[in-house]
Design a protein around this motif. Sequence first.
Motif, short mmCIF file in Angstrom:
data_model
loop_
_atom_site.label_atom_id
_atom_site.label_comp_id
_atom_site.label_asym_id
_atom_site.label_seq_id
_atom_site.Cartn_x
_atom_site.Cartn_y
_atom_site.Cartn_z
N VAL A 178 -0.85 3.72 -7.31
CA VAL A 178 -0.46 2.89 -8.45
C VAL A 178 -1.75 2.41 -9.10
O VAL A 178 -2.82 2.47 -8.51
N LYS A 179 -1.65 1.97 -10.35
CA LYS A 179 -2.86 1.50 -11.03
C LYS A 179 -2.62 0.16 -11.68
O LYS A 179 -1.49 -0.20 -12.02
N THR A 180 -3.70 -0.56 -11.85
CA THR A 180 -3.66 -1.86 -12.50
C THR A 180 -4.81 -1.94 -13.48
O THR A 180 -5.84 -1.27 -13.30
N MET A 181 -4.66 -2.72 -14.54
CA MET A 181 -5.74 -2.92 -15.50
C MET A 181 -6.45 -4.23 -15.18
O MET A 181 -5.82 -5.28 -15.04
N GLN A 197 1.35 -0.16 -12.35
CA GLN A 197 2.10 0.92 -12.98
C GLN A 197 1.92 2.16 -12.12
O GLN A 197 0.96 2.26 -11.34
N HIS A 198 2.82 3.14 -12.23
CA HIS A 198 2.71 4.33 -11.40
C HIS A 198 1.43 5.10 -11.73
O HIS A 198 0.89 5.03 -12.85
N GLY A 199 0.93 5.87 -10.77
CA GLY A 199 -0.38 6.47 -10.86
C GLY A 199 -0.56 7.49 -11.96
O GLY A 199 -1.68 7.77 -12.38
N SER A 200 0.52 8.12 -12.43
CA SER A 200 0.39 9.15 -13.46
C SER A 200 0.27 8.55 -14.86
O SER A 200 0.05 9.29 -15.83
N CYS A 201 0.41 7.25 -15.00
CA CYS A 201 0.31 6.60 -16.31
C CYS A 201 -1.15 6.55 -16.75
O CYS A 201 -2.03 6.13 -16.00
N ALA A 287 -6.38 -5.10 1.75
CA ALA A 287 -5.00 -4.83 1.37
C ALA A 287 -4.93 -4.00 0.10
O ALA A 287 -3.90 -3.36 -0.17
N LEU A 288 -6.03 -3.97 -0.69
CA LEU A 288 -6.06 -3.19 -1.92
C LEU A 288 -6.84 -1.90 -1.77
O LEU A 288 -6.89 -1.10 -2.70
N ALA A 289 -7.49 -1.70 -0.64
CA ALA A 289 -8.17 -0.43 -0.41
C ALA A 289 -7.15 0.68 -0.26
O ALA A 289 -7.31 1.79 -0.78
N ARG A 290 -6.08 0.39 0.47
CA ARG A 290 -4.94 1.29 0.55
C ARG A 290 -3.72 0.47 0.94
O ARG A 290 -3.74 -0.24 1.95
N HIS A 291 -2.69 0.55 0.11
CA HIS A 291 -1.50 -0.27 0.32
C HIS A 291 -0.51 0.49 1.19
O HIS A 291 -0.07 1.59 0.84
N LEU A 292 -0.17 -0.09 2.34
CA LEU A 292 0.72 0.56 3.29
C LEU A 292 2.10 -0.09 3.32
O LEU A 292 2.96 0.34 4.08
N GLY A 293 2.29 -1.13 2.52
CA GLY A 293 3.57 -1.82 2.51
C GLY A 293 4.52 -1.26 1.46
O GLY A 293 4.34 -0.15 0.94
N SER A 299 2.39 -5.46 -6.83
CA SER A 299 1.94 -6.24 -7.98
C SER A 299 1.59 -7.66 -7.57
O SER A 299 0.56 -8.21 -8.00
N ASP A 300 2.43 -8.26 -6.74
CA ASP A 300 2.13 -9.61 -6.24
C ASP A 300 0.85 -9.61 -5.42
O ASP A 300 0.04 -10.56 -5.50
#
Length: 323
Positions: A178-181, A197-201, A287-293, A299-300
Amino acid sequence: MSVEFLIVDHGHVVGNASRAAITSNRRITGLSAAVIAELVAEVGPLWHERHQAKLACRPRKRAVGAGAKHQLVFVDRLLATLVHLRHAATHDVLACWFGVDRSTITRAFGEVRPLLAERGCTISTGVRLRTLAEVIDHIGASGKTGIIDGTEIRGRRPAAGRKDRDKFISGKSKQNAVKTMVVTDGDGRMLFCSPTQHGSCADITHARQLGLVRILEGGPAAEILADAGYQGLGAQTGGRVVTPPHRKFKKNTPDWYEEMHERQRKAHSSRRIRVEHGIAHLKNWRALARHLGRREHISDTVQAVAGLLSHQQTADLIPARQV
């Protein structure tokens, strides 16, 4: 700086060795003891209010507050959440550390994480930025330069048969993400992290969906630096979004133009490198290096970490200003 926590919860004064160990070393949570104390004072009443409202809305045979008391009081719930965000410690490990059941830790994360995400990014004592519009207004009013960039967070592959499974595959990294701005100021201080947002965006599509063009058109004059992934926004925002220069020659490029273009490109990159530093500080929270949850919580998680990081950055600047 040593801060002793004495938190009264359901009539009990709580304190333990685990809490002292966590708050005594900044490497464990990424936050100083003073910042943790401010979080306890700020978020604690909000958690208690929501907890009481949840109890009051249930059909009850006993008065609110009757029955078993919490094994994990709020301050420990907060500390467990901070350790999880900083080091991606598993629920089982934290349950053993705090001497409670795994489900109690999971429930604590679900209660505390949204409260941290809602705080926004701290730019000075008592001043928070929670929306992209507020960030643009702050950049315009302060006369500073803002820098935007997108960053990806790897996640688990969606289950087979899910209709939108391919949307999470990033065209850049070829991985499920997923990606964030991210928005920082010219010094690399965190100002904003968007919902994911999903990674392909594409980066430019994500910025448009967040309303960046509309906000800049009707907002104050503000300079926003961006990389080549945002080319096209400059024309749509009256030049307020500044991207690397376009190449005018694709073949038989003159030597003088090649040198000029490279010089302009490097000058632009050197100005916007601070957002990369800001993203690096963000990714120091494991937790943001790789999200496993679960993806619905990411987003939270991103916005909670951004708020915590900006709070600590602001706190670190206060002694320097006083000198």
